[in-house]
Design a protein around this motif. Structure first.
Motif, mmCIF file in Angstrom:
data_model
loop_
_atom_site.group_PDB
_atom_site.id
_atom_site.type_symbol
_atom_site.label_atom_id
_atom_site.label_comp_id
_atom_site.label_asym_id
_atom_site.label_seq_id
_atom_site.Cartn_x
_atom_site.Cartn_y
_atom_site.Cartn_z
ATOM 1 N N SER A 1 -103.682 6.234 22.161
ATOM 2 C CA SER A 1 -103.177 5.137 21.337
ATOM 3 C C SER A 1 -102.894 3.894 22.172
ATOM 4 O O SER A 1 -102.616 3.985 23.369
ATOM 5 N N THR A 2 -102.951 2.767 21.522
ATOM 6 C CA THR A 2 -102.568 1.501 22.146
ATOM 7 C C THR A 2 -101.155 1.156 21.690
ATOM 8 O O THR A 2 -100.890 1.108 20.481
ATOM 9 N N TRP A 3 -100.282 0.951 22.643
ATOM 10 C CA TRP A 3 -98.898 0.597 22.334
ATOM 11 C C TRP A 3 -98.701 -0.897 22.537
ATOM 12 O O TRP A 3 -99.173 -1.471 23.530
ATOM 13 N N ASP A 4 -97.953 -1.511 21.623
ATOM 14 C CA ASP A 4 -97.529 -2.889 21.851
ATOM 15 C C ASP A 4 -96.226 -2.880 22.638
ATOM 16 O O ASP A 4 -95.673 -1.816 22.958
ATOM 17 N N ALA A 5 -95.724 -4.048 22.955
ATOM 18 C CA ALA A 5 -94.532 -4.140 23.792
ATOM 19 C C ALA A 5 -93.312 -3.529 23.123
ATOM 20 O O ALA A 5 -92.490 -2.883 23.788
ATOM 21 N N ALA A 6 -93.185 -3.709 21.818
ATOM 22 C CA ALA A 6 -92.029 -3.157 21.105
ATOM 23 C C ALA A 6 -92.029 -1.631 21.182
ATOM 24 O O ALA A 6 -90.986 -1.013 21.416
ATOM 25 N N ARG A 7 -93.194 -1.023 20.998
ATOM 26 C CA ARG A 7 -93.288 0.443 21.078
ATOM 27 C C ARG A 7 -93.006 0.913 22.505
ATOM 28 O O ARG A 7 -92.325 1.925 22.712
ATOM 29 N N ALA A 8 -93.507 0.185 23.481
ATOM 30 C CA ALA A 8 -93.289 0.555 24.881
ATOM 31 C C ALA A 8 -91.819 0.480 25.252
ATOM 32 O O ALA A 8 -91.296 1.340 25.970
ATOM 33 N N LYS A 9 -91.120 -0.530 24.737
ATOM 34 C CA LYS A 9 -89.694 -0.641 25.019
ATOM 35 C C LYS A 9 -88.918 0.465 24.322
ATOM 36 O O LYS A 9 -88.022 1.091 24.909
ATOM 37 N N HIS B 1 -94.297 4.267 38.624
ATOM 38 C CA HIS B 1 -93.936 4.229 40.038
ATOM 39 C C HIS B 1 -93.257 2.914 40.425
ATOM 40 O O HIS B 1 -93.045 2.656 41.615
ATOM 41 N N CYS B 2 -92.937 2.101 39.422
ATOM 42 C CA CYS B 2 -92.159 0.888 39.646
ATOM 43 C C CYS B 2 -90.708 1.159 39.236
ATOM 44 O O CYS B 2 -90.434 2.023 38.404
ATOM 45 N N ASP B 3 -89.795 0.412 39.807
ATOM 46 C CA ASP B 3 -88.380 0.613 39.496
ATOM 47 C C ASP B 3 -87.978 -0.061 38.198
ATOM 48 O O ASP B 3 -87.120 0.438 37.460
ATOM 49 N N LEU B 4 -88.595 -1.180 37.916
ATOM 50 C CA LEU B 4 -88.353 -1.909 36.680
ATOM 51 C C LEU B 4 -89.692 -2.427 36.169
ATOM 52 O O LEU B 4 -90.557 -2.821 36.962
ATOM 53 N N ALA B 5 -89.863 -2.425 34.865
ATOM 54 C CA ALA B 5 -91.075 -2.981 34.267
ATOM 55 C C ALA B 5 -90.682 -3.820 33.061
ATOM 56 O O ALA B 5 -89.905 -3.368 32.208
ATOM 57 N N TYR B 6 -91.200 -5.031 33.000
ATOM 58 C CA TYR B 6 -90.963 -5.931 31.886
ATOM 59 C C TYR B 6 -92.307 -6.348 31.307
ATOM 60 O O TYR B 6 -93.310 -6.408 32.026
ATOM 61 N N ALA B 7 -92.324 -6.638 30.009
ATOM 62 C CA ALA B 7 -93.576 -6.999 29.358
ATOM 63 C C ALA B 7 -93.407 -8.237 28.500
ATOM 64 O O ALA B 7 -92.309 -8.542 28.026
ATOM 65 N N SER B 8 -94.515 -8.915 28.282
ATOM 66 C CA SER B 8 -94.525 -10.033 27.352
ATOM 67 C C SER B 8 -94.737 -9.507 25.943
ATOM 68 O O SER B 8 -95.136 -8.353 25.731
ATOM 69 N N ASP B 9 -94.493 -10.354 24.977
ATOM 70 C CA ASP B 9 -94.636 -9.935 23.580
ATOM 71 C C ASP B 9 -96.091 -9.769 23.162
ATOM 72 O O ASP B 9 -96.366 -9.335 22.040
ATOM 73 N N ASN B 10 -97.038 -10.089 24.041
ATOM 74 C CA ASN B 10 -98.445 -9.840 23.722
ATOM 75 C C ASN B 10 -99.047 -8.742 24.603
ATOM 76 O O ASN B 10 -100.264 -8.624 24.718
ATOM 77 N N ALA B 11 -98.190 -7.947 25.243
ATOM 78 C CA ALA B 11 -98.671 -6.864 26.093
ATOM 79 C C ALA B 11 -99.278 -5.740 25.248
ATOM 80 O O ALA B 11 -98.877 -5.520 24.102
ATOM 81 N N ALA B 12 -100.234 -5.030 25.838
ATOM 82 C CA ALA B 12 -100.865 -3.880 25.188
ATOM 83 C C ALA B 12 -101.092 -2.798 26.236
ATOM 84 O O ALA B 12 -101.674 -3.059 27.290
ATOM 85 N N PHE B 13 -100.619 -1.598 25.950
ATOM 86 C CA PHE B 13 -100.661 -0.479 26.898
ATOM 87 C C PHE B 13 -101.591 0.609 26.367
ATOM 88 O O PHE B 13 -101.453 1.044 25.219
ATOM 89 N N LYS B 14 -102.503 1.082 27.218
ATOM 90 C CA LYS B 14 -103.449 2.121 26.783
ATOM 91 C C LYS B 14 -103.918 2.909 28.001
ATOM 92 O O LYS B 14 -104.198 2.328 29.061
ATOM 93 N N THR B 15 -103.998 4.240 27.845
ATOM 94 C CA THR B 15 -104.504 5.107 28.921
ATOM 95 C C THR B 15 -105.690 5.894 28.374
ATOM 96 O O THR B 15 -105.513 6.983 27.812
ATOM 97 N N PRO B 16 -106.912 5.389 28.536
ATOM 98 C CA PRO B 16 -108.091 5.971 27.881
ATOM 99 C C PRO B 16 -108.788 7.065 28.690
ATOM 100 O O PRO B 16 -110.006 7.218 28.625
ATOM 101 N N PHE B 17 -108.022 7.854 29.441
ATOM 102 C CA PHE B 17 -108.647 8.846 30.320
ATOM 103 C C PHE B 17 -109.413 9.909 29.540
ATOM 104 O O PHE B 17 -110.568 10.213 29.839
ATOM 105 N N VAL B 18 -108.782 10.506 28.531
ATOM 106 C CA VAL B 18 -109.464 11.518 27.729
ATOM 107 C C VAL B 18 -110.662 10.913 27.008
ATOM 108 O O VAL B 18 -111.716 11.548 26.880
ATOM 109 N N ASP B 19 -110.549 9.666 26.557
ATOM 110 C CA ASP B 19 -111.672 8.994 25.898
ATOM 111 C C ASP B 19 -112.873 8.867 26.833
ATOM 112 O O ASP B 19 -114.018 8.792 26.375
ATOM 113 N N LEU B 20 -112.600 8.822 28.145
ATOM 114 C CA LEU B 20 -113.665 8.731 29.148
ATOM 115 C C LEU B 20 -114.013 10.103 29.723
ATOM 116 O O LEU B 20 -114.728 10.191 30.722
#
Length: 259
Positions: A165-173, A117-136
């Protein structure tokens, strides 16, 4: 205003930062309320041209503080007062001005889904993305089951929303979740640089471009007609007159007088 959210407005940019690093910026109701108010008031403030949403150095957010969250869970379409998390997400989703996400470090749960829901998103090289909804044992939230497959493709969306899965910044980009990656020490300055560029642009043109990109899918011919009508209408706008004059006079346009 909550001390757990820092808000700064300067040079047309309103920066909203989660500020609870001792709890990995886990989000409380008061934090959602403060952030929602910052967006809502910024939408009507002529001095605010762009929003930046970030965290503290090395930490975006670990997602909801589960104990606090369970006391007022979202209830889309329900009765009663709107929970703060829903108020924040609706403010984010309906904002007409540009919003940039600055992700440094963890972006868990809503920290990832809000990026849709953001127009632009930038991440640092140590970012980690995860959506653990099903895990919960929970369902995806806030239209992520719609936006993730549309933006990332079905398989990549399932990797996040189902496999967890947990994505790093490279995978997210690579997947298109973020626009670019910067060193952690540089991400704030790089995002600020881009926010300042947006803040100097025609506010009317930015709102129109954003609205078009958010509009429901339609046949290409219909979209071309819609764009053409807006294009023709905007040719007679004061903002275009300023842009044209600036081009002819070989100077930068000044859109500061336009809201």
């Amino acid at each position: 205003m909550s001390q757990l959210v820092s808000i700064d407005t300067s040079e047309g940019v309103r920066t909203i930062r989660w500020n609870r690093p001792e709890k990995k910026n886990a989000l409380l109701r008061e934090m959602y309320t403060a952030a929602a108010e910052a967006i809502e008031t910024g939408e009507t403030d002529r001095e605010v041209r762009v929003f930046v949403l970030g965290g503290t150095p090395g930490l975006f957010t670990a997602g909801n503080d589960l104990i606090d969250f369970m006391e007022a869970p979202p209830h889309i379409g329900g009765s009663g007062d709107m929970p703060p998390v829903e108020r924040f997400m609706r403010a984010l989703m309906t904002a007409k001005k540009p919003i940039i996400a600055e992700v440094d470090g963890l972006a868990i749960g809503i920290g990832t889904t809000l990026l849709m829901h953001c127009d632009l998103a930038y991440a640092s090289d140590n970012a980690a993305f995860k959506t653990p909804f099903v895990d919960l044992a929970l369902a995806p939230e806030f239209a992520s089951s719609l936006y993730f497959p549309a933006r990332l493709g079905r398989s990549a969306a399932s990797d996040l929303l189902m496999l967890g899965s947990t994505w790093d910044a490279a995978r997210a980009k690579e997947a298109g979740l973020i626009a670019d990656v910067f060193p952690s020490a540089e991400i704030s300055s790089e995002v600020r640089k881009r926010a300042l560029i947006l803040a100097t642009k025609s506010p009317g043109a930015l709102r129109t471009a954003k609205a078009l990109m958010q509009a429901p899918e339609e046949p290409a011919e219909d979209r071309m007609a819609r764009e053409g009508g807006l294009f023709a209408e905007m040719l007679s706008s004061p903002e275009f007159a300023e842009a044209a004059a600036a081009f002819m006079e070989r100077r930068a346009p000044d859109f500061s007088k336009f809201g």
